[in-house]
Structures are given as structure tokens and as C-alpha cells.
Design an enzyme around this catalytic site. Structure first.
Site, PDB file in Angstrom:
ATOM      1  N   ASP A   1       0.849  -1.190   0.000  1.00 11.88           N
ATOM      2  CA  ASP A   1       0.000   0.000   0.000  1.00 11.88           C
ATOM      3  C   ASP A   1       0.888   1.245   0.000  1.00 11.88           C
ATOM      4  O   ASP A   1       1.917   1.297   0.680  1.00 11.88           O
ATOM      5  CB  ASP A   1      -0.905  -0.016   1.237  1.00 11.88           C
ATOM      6  CG  ASP A   1      -2.060   0.960   1.115  1.00 11.88           C
ATOM      7  OD1 ASP A   1      -3.219   0.517   1.000  1.00 11.88           O
ATOM      8  OD2 ASP A   1      -1.811   2.197   1.125  1.00 11.88           O
ATOM      9  N   ILE A   2       0.465   2.259  -0.757  1.00 10.86           N
ATOM     10  CA  ILE A   2       1.257   3.486  -0.901  1.00 10.86           C
ATOM     11  C   ILE A   2       1.228   4.322   0.388  1.00 10.86           C
ATOM     12  O   ILE A   2       2.114   5.150   0.601  1.00 10.86           O
ATOM     13  CB  ILE A   2       0.747   4.295  -2.124  1.00 10.86           C
ATOM     14  CG1 ILE A   2       1.819   5.197  -2.694  1.00 10.86           C
ATOM     15  CG2 ILE A   2      -0.522   5.071  -1.793  1.00 10.86           C
ATOM     16  CD1 ILE A   2       1.486   5.750  -4.067  1.00 10.86           C
TER      17      ILE A   2
ATOM     18  N   HIS B   1      -9.986  -5.223  -3.119  1.00  9.46           N
ATOM     19  CA  HIS B   1      -8.641  -5.477  -2.588  1.00  9.46           C
ATOM     20  C   HIS B   1      -8.769  -5.881  -1.137  1.00  9.46           C
ATOM     21  O   HIS B   1      -9.544  -5.313  -0.378  1.00  9.46           O
ATOM     22  CB  HIS B   1      -7.757  -4.229  -2.728  1.00  9.46           C
ATOM     23  CG  HIS B   1      -8.418  -2.945  -2.299  1.00  9.46           C
ATOM     24  ND1 HIS B   1      -9.325  -2.283  -3.091  1.00  9.46           N
ATOM     25  CD2 HIS B   1      -8.330  -2.245  -1.158  1.00  9.46           C
ATOM     26  CE1 HIS B   1      -9.759  -1.213  -2.469  1.00  9.46           C
ATOM     27  NE2 HIS B   1      -9.193  -1.161  -1.286  1.00  9.46           N
ATOM     28  N   LEU B   2      -7.991  -6.866  -0.770  1.00 14.12           N
ATOM     29  CA  LEU B   2      -7.911  -7.333   0.603  1.00 14.12           C
ATOM     30  C   LEU B   2      -6.695  -6.655   1.226  1.00 14.12           C
ATOM     31  O   LEU B   2      -5.574  -6.837   0.743  1.00 14.12           O
ATOM     32  CB  LEU B   2      -7.748  -8.855   0.594  1.00 14.12           C
ATOM     33  CG  LEU B   2      -8.112  -9.609   1.855  1.00 14.12           C
ATOM     34  CD1 LEU B   2      -9.593  -9.455   2.164  1.00 14.12           C
ATOM     35  CD2 LEU B   2      -7.759 -11.082   1.685  1.00 14.12           C
ATOM     36  N   HIS B   3      -6.931  -5.855   2.268  1.00 14.16           N
ATOM     37  CA  HIS B   3      -5.814  -5.257   3.005  1.00 14.16           C
ATOM     38  C   HIS B   3      -5.230  -6.323   3.930  1.00 14.16           C
ATOM     39  O   HIS B   3      -5.981  -6.985   4.656  1.00 14.16           O
ATOM     40  CB  HIS B   3      -6.294  -4.113   3.895  1.00 14.16           C
ATOM     41  CG  HIS B   3      -6.847  -2.918   3.175  1.00 14.16           C
ATOM     42  ND1 HIS B   3      -6.125  -1.760   2.999  1.00 14.16           N
ATOM     43  CD2 HIS B   3      -8.060  -2.693   2.624  1.00 14.16           C
ATOM     44  CE1 HIS B   3      -6.879  -0.865   2.358  1.00 14.16           C
ATOM     45  NE2 HIS B   3      -8.057  -1.408   2.121  1.00 14.16           N
TER      46      HIS B   3
ATOM     47  N   ASN C   1     -12.888  -3.290   2.515  1.00 12.36           N
ATOM     48  CA  ASN C   1     -13.868  -2.210   2.675  1.00 12.36           C
ATOM     49  C   ASN C   1     -14.835  -2.215   1.494  1.00 12.36           C
ATOM     50  O   ASN C   1     -14.422  -2.463   0.365  1.00 12.36           O
ATOM     51  CB  ASN C   1     -13.143  -0.859   2.745  1.00 12.36           C
ATOM     52  CG  ASN C   1     -12.203  -0.768   3.931  1.00 12.36           C
ATOM     53  OD1 ASN C   1     -12.502  -1.285   5.005  1.00 12.36           O
ATOM     54  ND2 ASN C   1     -11.062  -0.117   3.743  1.00 12.36           N
TER      55      ASN C   1
ATOM     56  N   GLY D   1     -15.746   2.676   3.752  1.00 11.64           N
ATOM     57  CA  GLY D   1     -14.505   3.429   3.567  1.00 11.64           C
ATOM     58  C   GLY D   1     -13.738   3.053   2.315  1.00 11.64           C
ATOM     59  O   GLY D   1     -12.539   3.303   2.210  1.00 11.64           O
ATOM     60  N   GLN D   2     -14.423   2.450   1.334  1.00 13.78           N
ATOM     61  CA  GLN D   2     -13.744   2.079   0.090  1.00 13.78           C
ATOM     62  C   GLN D   2     -13.454   3.315  -0.749  1.00 13.78           C
ATOM     63  O   GLN D   2     -14.352   4.140  -0.973  1.00 13.78           O
ATOM     64  CB  GLN D   2     -14.604   1.085  -0.708  1.00 13.78           C
ATOM     65  CG  GLN D   2     -13.906   0.549  -1.951  1.00 13.78           C
ATOM     66  CD  GLN D   2     -14.714  -0.517  -2.686  1.00 13.78           C
ATOM     67  OE1 GLN D   2     -15.867  -0.801  -2.327  1.00 13.78           O
ATOM     68  NE2 GLN D   2     -14.110  -1.101  -3.709  1.00 13.78           N
TER      69      GLN D   2
END
Ligand code: AMP
Ligand code: ZN
Length: 113
Positions: A29-30, A99-101, A86, A92-93
Site C-alpha cells: 500500500d502506498i 482489494h484485501l488489506h 472495505n 470506507g472504500q
């Protein structure tokens, strides 16, 4: 296709890649929210969890198994970690390609905000 994560998946936009196969891509993640914060995505564009189909059961399982394997390889599986997906506004998407965090490397608070 103007989707950011489709572009990351096909290499049009650079990312810090962690893993890739025919179905799944994982990259850092950035804006990491934990010492390790990786996103696991399907190569195929699916906008939200609401758009996941019965036929995607294997693919979504593969996202989870990828996160689990990375947690193990990165050494924080036993300490513990979190996986989150999300969905839409209240979830909060912000990027509309599922995507799975995978968050690990520190104790995380619960409940989330
Ligand atoms: P979400 O809010 O669940 O949709 O998560 C989107 C995530 O994508 C956020 O954690 C962002 O920091 C992350 N993100 C946005 N742009 C990029 C990018 N170019 N490379 C890596 N991660 C990104
Ligand atoms: Zn996409």
C-alpha cells in the site's frame, strides 16, 4: 480501462510488487497503516464486494490464502495480523477494484473507527 488497480495489475503503473500469479497480484500500500500493509487484488476487475459472484468463490478464497501465506512468509502470522475488505461509502472504500488489506507488524486496535 481507467481503473488504478487494473493498471497496477497489468504493470502500466508501478507498484512495490510482493506476489503475482495468473489470478492474483499483491503489492505494498502506498500509504501504509501498519509496518506491513499489503493489498491483494484479483487481476480481473471487480468493483466492490457487492459485485462478487458465486462463480468467484475460488478467486476470493485465493485472495485470503494469498494474504495468509504472505503473513507467514513475512514472519507475523503467529503474532497476528488483520485482513480487511472495505465496501462502498460506509465501509470506507476509495478504490473501486476489490482489494484485501493485509496489515501486520504491530498490535491493531479494535473496533475500527
Ligand atoms: P480502500 O480505502 O479500502 O479502497 O483502500 C484503498 C487503498 O489503496 C488505500 O489504503 C490507499 O493507500 C491505497 N492506494 C491508493 N493508490 C495506491 C497506489 N498507487 N499504490 C498502492 N496503494 C495505493
Ligand atoms: Zn480494476
Amino acid at each position: 480501462m481507467s481503473c488504478l488497480f487494473c493498471k497496477i495489475a497489468n504493470g502500466e503503473i508501478e507498484s512495490k510488487l510482493v506476489y503475482a500469479d495468473d489470478d492474483v497480484v499483491a503489492f505494498h500500500d502506498i500509504a501504509p497503516q501498519a509496518p506491513t500493509h499489503i493489498l491483494c487484488i484479483p487481476r480481473r476487475h471487480i468493483s466492490t464486494l457487492n459485485d462478487l459472484d458465486e462463480a468467484d468463490a475460488q478467486l476470493s478464497g485465493k485472495l485470503l490464502l494469498t494474504a495468509r501465506r504472505l503473513a507467514k512468509e513475512l514472519g507475523f502470522a503467529e503474532d497476528g495480523y488483520r485482513v480487511v475488505m472495505n465496501c462502498n461509502g460506509h465501509g470506507g472504500q476509495t478504490v473501486f477494484h476489490i482489494h484485501l488489506h493485509l496489515l501486520g507488524g504491530r498490535a491493531l486496535h479494535w473496533p475500527p473507527g
